[in-house]
Design a protein around this motif. Structure first.
Motif, short mmCIF file in Angstrom:
data_model
loop_
_atom_site.label_atom_id
_atom_site.label_comp_id
_atom_site.label_asym_id
_atom_site.label_seq_id
_atom_site.Cartn_x
_atom_site.Cartn_y
_atom_site.Cartn_z
N PRO A 108 0.84 -1.20 0.00
CA PRO A 108 0.00 0.00 0.00
C PRO A 108 0.87 1.25 0.00
O PRO A 108 1.95 1.25 0.58
CB PRO A 108 -0.79 -0.09 1.31
N THR A 109 0.46 2.29 -0.71
CA THR A 109 1.25 3.52 -0.73
C THR A 109 0.39 4.69 -0.27
O THR A 109 -0.82 4.59 -0.17
CB THR A 109 1.77 3.83 -2.14
N LEU A 110 1.03 5.81 -0.03
CA LEU A 110 0.31 6.98 0.46
C LEU A 110 -0.47 7.69 -0.64
O LEU A 110 -1.42 8.38 -0.38
CB LEU A 110 1.30 7.99 1.07
N SER A 111 -0.04 7.51 -1.90
CA SER A 111 -0.62 8.36 -2.93
C SER A 111 -1.72 7.68 -3.74
O SER A 111 -2.51 8.34 -4.38
CB SER A 111 0.47 8.85 -3.87
#
Ligand SMILES: Nc1ncnc2c1ncn2[C@@H]1O[C@H](COP(=O)(O)OP(=O)(O)OP(=O)(O)O)[C@@H](O)[C@H]1O
Ligand SMILES: Nc1ncnc2c1ncn2[C@@H]1O[C@H](COP(=O)(O)OP(=O)(O)O)[C@@H](O)[C@H]1O
Ligand code: SF4
Ligand code: SF4
Ligand SMILES: [Mg+2]
Ligand SMILES: [Mg+2]
Lengths: 326, 333
Positions: free
Chosen positions: A260-263
């Protein structure tokens, strides 16, 4: 062409057990150039730490290097005496492990440990070694180093201890630093500090780094090149931005999608079905075949070696020229 | 808007970490308390995922244990559908409420009894709450195993025969056994590899939709929280620094600590953003700084921050506990 600091050729590490021989590292090859940071990434049990241990000659018997060569500045170090290896460790190769307490002796002050290590490797007087130790602690960001040097490890926080371990690893100006999960036990706010210190000091001294971690994020911001390991083998190795932005191996592709990523605002993460096989049950052919969305006939019979593909090497039959032409 | 399912009100707990009485007498020391959770309030609506995020020792697990009743608060209360869980609930009523709560722990290795068959582990809540008979129970176990992506035959195996991810599936099946409404998940994927973490996070989302579950989701990983949460509370040294819906927190965070946490996330997309290493480390919870606990590390700290403790206040869609936000000073840098 510059000679690499470290070159590993066909490294194979095996453990004889009651139920047969287990191969933890299987025909692994890579090189690290002076001043370069090579990231080694993969899930738990992929063989990352074993590869590191083999290089520094610290594989616990009955485990052994069953095949391959390890060269430091072109000279074999996989077949030297344990005495010689002990000299190489510390002088030529520095080590940083996940838990700073494994590298620090709780019974001695930081000063005693640093000075002892410095004097084991360099011809310095006690007073000069102490000066060097204080300068090193200063470099790694220990405030008030001249006073704190006489403290014991337990008087330091986790992040501070890891800084001391970095100082210890660098105290004889090694050419190569092997860091095995150096920030995994630390909080995110401290992680960045430690990565920063390690990278800066190695760059200042021209030392190469082999950075072992399961954290792709740490690799992305630290490494120049990355080797992705799966089931004891190198699946893909190449420049970090290529591997991260346009992974070639189906395993690397799955791995990148599962983080999972922040963006990104995806509702579901990419899922690789199943889990990495145990060493005792590695499938024939490509070890990734039970989980691979692109598996085809040949994958069940032949084991792919890392083959050149663009500016990297990829161990997958999809990138075999003969396959493409057939 | 509907009433919250869970209401945490001014929850505090202090652990007595004093030396034994005799030592204290000899060394003339006072009793020593560690305030692990300090006046924390939030509420969780039915069907949503509320996440608590914070670094090690910030009090996440302690709040989890307070909510599921493994630990009693020093002060404050937890209300479930408006009913206080700490005050005077006994016998059948307490049991009825308790079965609607379950918990999943970080370590799938430690949380399952190694000597029990997986089937018995999953059926345990059914036995405790005396809900079903033998045959019914076996049927339910098979159903639960399928629900979490395992096979009914797995009931006869032992935990050590499963991988970490499969064990976490067993723990989820056990948590679901008594048909709970609310599940506290304390770092459910922190011990797992990323590819397995993705499987478990997807499963948890599917189950939430399918069964209408409400989650309190605890994690130190902001990327995971971003993926899972509807609303987020940021903890620092036992206090809430900021509470906001997920979108607001990631796009318009207010509190300097939240900003620091966001800046500290490694840049996986390689956008060139460099991590801003912050000054210093989390102070000892035994001797927290006066005023705002974040002041020794905060670029915006001033004299007021060192003496006066900021309270959680509402600023548009966000709640933040920060003097600089209140004074509008944060906008100037
Ligand atoms: N039984 C106890 N006795 C004394 N102190 C405790 C006890 N349990 C927790 N603490 C302390 O309370 C604080 C909060 O701990 P907690 O376990 O809730 O943190 P956490 O946010 O879950 O951290 P982590 O990310 O490491 O799991 C810590 O300082 C911890 O040392
Ligand atoms: N003493 C040992 N005997 C048998 N197998 C071992 C031993 N030590 C490690 N292994 C196995 O070697 C493999 C690689 O281990 P390791 O290098 O520690 O993985 P990583 O660091 O990538 O998580 C694992 O499957 C592990 O279980
Ligand atoms: S060799 Fe075959 S099974 Fe292995 S990764 Fe490539 S396509 Fe998949
Ligand atoms: S109250 Fe002061 S010290 Fe605390 S976060 Fe706000 S500006 Fe920083
Ligand atoms: Mg390892
Ligand atoms: Mg915890």
């Amino acid at each position: 062409m510059t000679q690499p600091v470290l070159s590993v050729e066909g490294l194979t590490v095996q453990f004889p057990t009651r139920r047969g021989i287990l191969t933890a590292v299987d025909d692994v090859s890579f090189a690290i150039n002076p001043g370069e940071v090579l990231g080694v990434v993969g899930e738990s049990g992929a063989g990352k730490s074993m590869t590191g241990s083999a290089i520094i000659g610290l594989i616990e018997p009955p485990g052994r290097i069953a095949a391959g060569e390890i060269k430091l500045h072109g000279e074999r170090i996989d077949n030297v005496s344990s005495d010689r290896m002990r000299k190489i460790r510390g002088r030529k190769i520095g080590m940083i492990f996940q838990d700073p307490l494994t590298s620090l002796n709780p019974l001695y002050t930081i000063a005693e440990q640093l000075i002892e290590t410095i004097r084991r490797h360099l011809p310095l007087s006690h007073a000069d070694a102490r000066k060097r130790a204080i300068a090193l602690l200063d470099d790694v960001g220990i405030p008030d180093a001249a006073r704190r040097i006489d403290d014991y490890p337990h008087q330091f926080s986790g992040g501070m201890r890891q800084r001391v371990v970095i100082a210890l690893a660098l105290c004889a100006d090694p050419d190569l630093v092997i860091a095995d999960e150096p920030t995994t036990a630390l909080d995110v706010s401290v992680q960045a500090q430690i990565i920063d210190v390690m990278k800066r000091l190695c760059a200042d001294r021209g030392a190469a780094i082999m950075l072992i971690t399961h954290d792709m994020g740490v690799i992305a911001e630290t490494a120049d090149r990355v080797a992705v390991m799966y089931a004891g083998r190198v699946a893909e190795i190449g420049p970090v931005e290529k591997v991260i932005r346009s992974a070639a191996h189906p395993y690397t592709q799955g791995l990148m999608g599962s983080i999972p990523t922040l963006s990104t605002d995806e509702d579901r993460l990419t899922q690789i079905p199943g889990a990495m096989p145990r060493l005792s049950a590695i499938p024939a052919g490509c070890a990734f075949n039970p989980r691979c969305p692109k598996v085809f006939d040949r994958c069940y019979h032949d084991r792919p070696d890392p083959l050149p593909h663009e500016d990297r090497r990829v161990a997958c039959w999809l990138y075999d020229k003969a396959e493409a032409e057939a | 808007m509907s009433a919250p399912l869970l209401d945490v009100k001014n929850l505090s707990v202090a652990f007595d970490v004093s030396k034994p009485w005799l030592n204290r007498m000899i060394e003339r020391q006072d009793k020593l308390f560690l305030k692990a959770v300090d006046n924390v309030s939030f509420s969780i609506n039915k069907g949503e995922t509320f996440a608590l995020v914070g670094e090690s020792g910030s009090g996440k697990s302690t709040i989890a244990r307070l909510i599921v009743g493994l630990l009693g608060p020093s002060s404050g209360d937890v209300l479930f559908e408006g009913k206080s869980l700490s005050a005077g609930l006994e016998g059948a009523e307490a049991r009825r409420l308790r079965r609607r709560f379950q918990m999943i722990f970080q370590d799938p290795f430690a949380s399952l009894n190694p000597r029990w068959h997986v089937g018995d582990i999953i059926a345990e809540p059914l036995r405790v709450f005396r809900t079903e008979t033998g045959a019914k129970r076996r049927e339910r176990v098979a159903e639960l195993l399928s629900l979490v992506g395992l096979s009914p035959e797995d009931a006869a195996r032992f935990p050590h025969q499963f991988s970490g991810g499969q064990r976490q599936r067993v723990a989820i099946a056990r948590a679901l056994a008594a048909n709970p409404d609310f599940i506290v998940c304390d770092e459910p994927t922190s011990a797992l590899d990323v590819s397995v973490q993705a499987q478990i996070l997807n499963l948890m989302k599917d189950l939430q939709r399918q069964l209408g579950l409400t989650y309190l989701f605890i994690s130190h990983d902001l990327s995971v929280v971003r993926h899972m949460a509807d609303r987020i509370g940021v903890l620092y040294l036992g206090r809430l620094a900021e509470v906001a819906d997920a979108k607001t927190l990631f796009t318009a965070r207010q509190h300097p600590y939240t900003r620091m946490l966001l800046d500290a996330v490694p840049d996986l997309e390689m956008t060139g953003r460099t991590r801003k290493p912050v000054e210093g480390e989390i102070p000892s919870p035994l001797d927290p700084p006066s005023g705002c606990a974040f002041n020794p590390r905060c670029p915006l700290a001033n004299a007021r921050c060192r003496t006066e403790r900021p309270e959680l206040r509402e600023y548009g869609p966000t709640w933040a506990a920060c003097h600089a936000v209140e004074e509008g000073r944060d906008k100037t840098v």
